[in-house]
Scaffold this active site. Structure first.
Site, PDB file in Angstrom:
ATOM      1  N   SER A 147       0.863  -1.188   0.000  1.00  0.00           N
ATOM      2  CA  SER A 147       0.000   0.000   0.000  1.00  0.00           C
ATOM      3  C   SER A 147       0.892   1.227   0.000  1.00  0.00           C
ATOM      4  O   SER A 147       2.032   1.166   0.492  1.00  0.00           O
ATOM      5  CB  SER A 147      -0.883   0.010   1.251  1.00  0.00           C
ATOM      6  OG  SER A 147      -1.464   1.294   1.432  1.00  0.00           O
ATOM      7  N   TYR A 160      -1.326  -0.442  10.172  1.00  0.00           N
ATOM      8  CA  TYR A 160      -1.437  -0.788   8.740  1.00  0.00           C
ATOM      9  C   TYR A 160      -0.160  -0.377   7.993  1.00  0.00           C
ATOM     10  O   TYR A 160       0.395  -1.141   7.192  1.00  0.00           O
ATOM     11  CB  TYR A 160      -2.657  -0.065   8.181  1.00  0.00           C
ATOM     12  CG  TYR A 160      -3.005  -0.396   6.754  1.00  0.00           C
ATOM     13  CD1 TYR A 160      -3.597  -1.621   6.425  1.00  0.00           C
ATOM     14  CD2 TYR A 160      -2.758   0.506   5.722  1.00  0.00           C
ATOM     15  CE1 TYR A 160      -3.925  -1.917   5.116  1.00  0.00           C
ATOM     16  CE2 TYR A 160      -3.086   0.217   4.416  1.00  0.00           C
ATOM     17  CZ  TYR A 160      -3.672  -0.991   4.115  1.00  0.00           C
ATOM     18  OH  TYR A 160      -3.997  -1.281   2.812  1.00  0.00           O
ATOM     19  N   LYS A 164       2.478  -2.788   6.039  1.00  0.00           N
ATOM     20  CA  LYS A 164       2.729  -2.699   4.594  1.00  0.00           C
ATOM     21  C   LYS A 164       4.191  -2.344   4.303  1.00  0.00           C
ATOM     22  O   LYS A 164       4.752  -2.784   3.306  1.00  0.00           O
ATOM     23  CB  LYS A 164       1.768  -1.692   3.958  1.00  0.00           C
ATOM     24  CG  LYS A 164       0.298  -2.127   4.015  1.00  0.00           C
ATOM     25  CD  LYS A 164       0.063  -3.451   3.294  1.00  0.00           C
ATOM     26  CE  LYS A 164      -1.416  -3.785   3.161  1.00  0.00           C
ATOM     27  NZ  LYS A 164      -1.668  -5.021   2.414  1.00  0.00           N
ATOM     28  N   ILE A 193      -8.280   2.853  -3.727  1.00  0.00           N
ATOM     29  CA  ILE A 193      -9.002   2.092  -4.751  1.00  0.00           C
ATOM     30  C   ILE A 193     -10.437   1.881  -4.240  1.00  0.00           C
ATOM     31  O   ILE A 193     -10.638   1.601  -3.047  1.00  0.00           O
ATOM     32  CB  ILE A 193      -8.334   0.716  -5.004  1.00  0.00           C
ATOM     33  CG1 ILE A 193      -6.808   0.843  -5.173  1.00  0.00           C
ATOM     34  CG2 ILE A 193      -8.980  -0.002  -6.190  1.00  0.00           C
ATOM     35  CD1 ILE A 193      -6.316   1.606  -6.371  1.00  0.00           C
TER      36      ILE A 193
HETATM   37  P1  NAD Z   1     -11.429  -6.046   1.179  1.00  0.00           P
HETATM   38  O1  NAD Z   1     -11.695  -5.849   2.620  1.00  0.00           O
HETATM   39  O2  NAD Z   1     -12.489  -5.665   0.211  1.00  0.00           O
HETATM   40  O3  NAD Z   1     -11.043  -7.587   0.911  1.00  0.00           O
HETATM   41  C1  NAD Z   1     -10.096  -8.257   1.698  1.00  0.00           C
HETATM   42  C2  NAD Z   1     -10.350  -9.748   1.600  1.00  0.00           C
HETATM   43  O4  NAD Z   1      -9.399 -10.406   2.457  1.00  0.00           O
HETATM   44  C3  NAD Z   1     -11.748 -10.155   2.110  1.00  0.00           C
HETATM   45  O5  NAD Z   1     -12.346 -11.042   1.197  1.00  0.00           O
HETATM   46  C4  NAD Z   1     -11.472 -10.830   3.444  1.00  0.00           C
HETATM   47  O6  NAD Z   1     -12.415 -11.833   3.799  1.00  0.00           O
HETATM   48  C5  NAD Z   1     -10.080 -11.414   3.196  1.00  0.00           C
HETATM   49  N1  NAD Z   1      -9.397 -11.710   4.461  1.00  0.00           N
HETATM   50  C6  NAD Z   1      -9.346 -10.929   5.573  1.00  0.00           C
HETATM   51  N2  NAD Z   1      -8.690 -11.566   6.550  1.00  0.00           N
HETATM   52  C7  NAD Z   1      -8.319 -12.774   6.057  1.00  0.00           C
HETATM   53  C8  NAD Z   1      -7.605 -13.876   6.608  1.00  0.00           C
HETATM   54  N3  NAD Z   1      -7.156 -13.876   7.866  1.00  0.00           N
HETATM   55  N4  NAD Z   1      -7.394 -14.962   5.829  1.00  0.00           N
HETATM   56  C9  NAD Z   1      -7.858 -14.978   4.543  1.00  0.00           C
HETATM   57  N5  NAD Z   1      -8.538 -13.961   3.979  1.00  0.00           N
HETATM   58  C10 NAD Z   1      -8.761 -12.873   4.732  1.00  0.00           C
HETATM   59  O7  NAD Z   1     -10.078  -5.268   0.889  1.00  0.00           O
HETATM   60  P2  NAD Z   1      -9.476  -4.725  -0.498  1.00  0.00           P
HETATM   61  O8  NAD Z   1      -9.743  -3.265  -0.592  1.00  0.00           O
HETATM   62  O9  NAD Z   1      -9.859  -5.611  -1.632  1.00  0.00           O
HETATM   63  O10 NAD Z   1      -7.919  -4.885  -0.195  1.00  0.00           O
HETATM   64  C11 NAD Z   1      -7.156  -5.980  -0.670  1.00  0.00           C
HETATM   65  C12 NAD Z   1      -5.674  -5.736  -0.374  1.00  0.00           C
HETATM   66  O11 NAD Z   1      -5.267  -4.501  -0.971  1.00  0.00           O
HETATM   67  C13 NAD Z   1      -5.362  -5.581   1.116  1.00  0.00           C
HETATM   68  O12 NAD Z   1      -4.101  -6.156   1.395  1.00  0.00           O
HETATM   69  C14 NAD Z   1      -5.298  -4.084   1.309  1.00  0.00           C
HETATM   70  O13 NAD Z   1      -4.501  -3.730   2.407  1.00  0.00           O
HETATM   71  C15 NAD Z   1      -4.682  -3.661  -0.006  1.00  0.00           C
HETATM   72  N6  NAD Z   1      -4.934  -2.255  -0.361  1.00  0.00           N
HETATM   73  C16 NAD Z   1      -6.198  -1.811  -0.614  1.00  0.00           C
HETATM   74  C17 NAD Z   1      -6.385  -0.476  -0.958  1.00  0.00           C
HETATM   75  C18 NAD Z   1      -7.745   0.087  -1.277  1.00  0.00           C
HETATM   76  O14 NAD Z   1      -7.817   1.304  -1.497  1.00  0.00           O
HETATM   77  N7  NAD Z   1      -8.807  -0.710  -1.345  1.00  0.00           N
HETATM   78  C19 NAD Z   1      -5.296   0.387  -0.999  1.00  0.00           C
HETATM   79  C20 NAD Z   1      -4.034  -0.100  -0.726  1.00  0.00           C
HETATM   80  C21 NAD Z   1      -3.868  -1.442  -0.418  1.00  0.00           C
END
Ligand code: NAD
Length: 252
Positions: A147, A160, A164, A193
């Site tokens: 991230s 967080y 990361k 995102i």
């Molecule tokens: P989200 O919350 O929509 O999805 C995360 C998924 O991970 C969910 O399906 C959840 O059930 C699963 N999960 C959580 N804990 C778990 C565990 N212990 N074991 C297995 N699965 C597990 O999140 P997202 O926005 O799709 O984010 C996905 C990745 O991208 C994450 O690592 C997040 O930190 C990173 N990220 C997201 C953004 C953003 O803006 N959305 C920005 C930077 C980084």
């Protein structure tokens, strides 16, 4: 939106953690659309079944695996099961992640531990488990979802941001450790995102966020999935240890 990266992953097998929704779902669908067989990992089995159903409906191959990325034994079993099923593991995408935001003085031990466990320990456990079959096969591609919070400070996200930054350090070290076996390890660092994770921030904050992004918009899950597809493809065959920001210029 469908992928804008034209790459052929036919014959490849991939594993995506956190594939039930958000970025993981989009990454799994994109890898499958490119021809890879995709093992979809999540704790949320109901939503996971929807991801797998969508891949199969589109003519792709996918298998669901209920697995908590923090559970060492279960992680090893899951990687073994995938290798048993399809004979090998070519691509690992460590995507599962959570936020538990709070300012430092109010940050609870449980909030710190939960985020570090899932985001960093989970990435370590799956990388360690996948490294063996990839080293044996003398080839593999690992893409870790970091991230921009791991590159720059973000108030309220000490846990967080540390997790990361840890993922980025892990990526660079494993890239060096596995390069001799032709296993490439890279990270994608998304900015904001549009997923359920960011929707939780609320519209007022999101409006402020958009103002800070030079390209003037939030990213779409496909923006991240296309970056993953590129790093997982042969087009990136000389790229390892890299952190690719997908943030609309936020960290420029
Ligand atoms: P989200 O919350 O929509 O999805 C995360 C998924 O991970 C969910 O399906 C959840 O059930 C699963 N999960 C959580 N804990 C778990 C565990 N212990 N074991 C297995 N699965 C597990 O999140 P997202 O926005 O799709 O984010 C996905 C990745 O991208 C994450 O690592 C997040 O930190 C990173 N990220 C997201 C953004 C953003 O803006 N959305 C920005 C930077 C980084």
């Amino acid at each position: 939106m469908t992928s804008r990266i034209a790459t052929d992953l036919t014959g490849k097998t991939a594993l995506v953690t956190g594939a039930a929704r958000g970025l993981g779902r989009c990454i799994a669908l994109s890898l499958a659309a490119a021809g890879a067989k995709v093992a979809c990992i999540d704790v949320n089995t109901d939503t996971l079944a929807e991801t797998v159903g969508a891949i199969r409906e589109a003519g792709g191959t996918a298998e669901p695996f209920a697995c908590d990325v923090t559970q060492s034994e279960r992680v090893n079993e899951t990687v073994d099961a995938v290798v048993q099923l399809w004979g090998k593991l070519d691509i690992l995408v460590n995507n599962a992640g959570i936020t538990r935001d709070n300012v430092i003085v109010r940050m609870k031990d449980e909030q710190w531990d939960a985020v570090l466990n899932i985001n960093l320990r989970g990435t370590f456990l799956f990388t360690r488990a996948a490294a063996r079959p990839m080293m044996k096969a003398r080839g593999g591609r690992i893409v870790n979802i970091a991230s921009v919070s791991g590159l720059m400070g973000n108030p309220g996200q000490v846990n967080y941001s540390a997790s990361k930054a840890g993922v980025i350090g892990l990526t660079r070290t494993i890239a060096r450790e596995l390069a001799g076996r032709n296993v490439r390890v890279n990270a994608v660092a998304p900015g904001f995102i549009a997923t359920d994770m960011t929707a939780a921030l609320g519209e007022d904050i999101l409006q402020e966020v958009r103002k800070q992004i030079p390209l003037g918009r939030m990213g779409e899950p496909q923006d991240v999935a296309d970056a993953v597809l590129f790093l997982a493809s042969d087009a990136a065959s000389f790229i390892t240890g890299h952190v690719l920001t997908v943030d609309g210029g936020l960290t420029a």
